[in-house]
Design a protein around this motif. Structure first.
Motif, mmCIF file in Angstrom:
data_model
loop_
_atom_site.group_PDB
_atom_site.id
_atom_site.type_symbol
_atom_site.label_atom_id
_atom_site.label_comp_id
_atom_site.label_asym_id
_atom_site.label_seq_id
_atom_site.Cartn_x
_atom_site.Cartn_y
_atom_site.Cartn_z
ATOM 1 N N LEU A 18 -0.482 7.959 2.916
ATOM 2 C CA LEU A 18 -1.250 6.736 3.132
ATOM 3 C C LEU A 18 -2.755 6.942 2.988
ATOM 4 N N TRP A 70 -3.627 1.135 7.962
ATOM 5 C CA TRP A 70 -5.034 1.533 7.794
ATOM 6 C C TRP A 70 -5.577 2.126 9.098
ATOM 7 N N MET A 91 -4.365 -0.905 1.464
ATOM 8 C CA MET A 91 -2.944 -0.726 1.745
ATOM 9 C C MET A 91 -2.100 -1.893 1.243
#
Length: 86
Positions: free
Chosen positions: A11, A39, A17
């Motif tokens: 990530l 996030w 995102m």
């Protein structure tokens, strides 16, 4: 502790995102809350933060203190996006 979204892999590679979620999972959602949560998990959570594990919106089932930065562990079968917690 771990957060899902394993198909996104690491990530920390994304600055947005929600766009990646739409690309990988489709346009069936705005991914607003999911994008924000991932996030924060990667970029805003800090060592020393207190976190709570909940079941639904009312039951708290655990409490911990974050003791690591964000980790992407590709070897794990599930929940590859993690942080260590005491």
């Amino acid at each position: 502790m771990g957060i899902g979204w394993d198909a996104l892999e690491d990530l920390s590679a994304y600055t947005e995102m929600r766009n990646k979620m739409k690309e990988v999972y489709g346009d069936g959602s705005t991914y607003k809350n999911d994008g924000h949560a991932t996030w924060q998990f990667v970029n805003e959570m800090n060592i020393g933060d207190i976190v709570y594990a909940k079941k639904g919106i009312k039951a708290i089932i655990g409490r911990g203190v974050v003791i690591s930065d964000y980790i992407y562990d590709s070897i794990r079968e599930n929940y590859k996006n993690i942080r260590k917690v005491n």
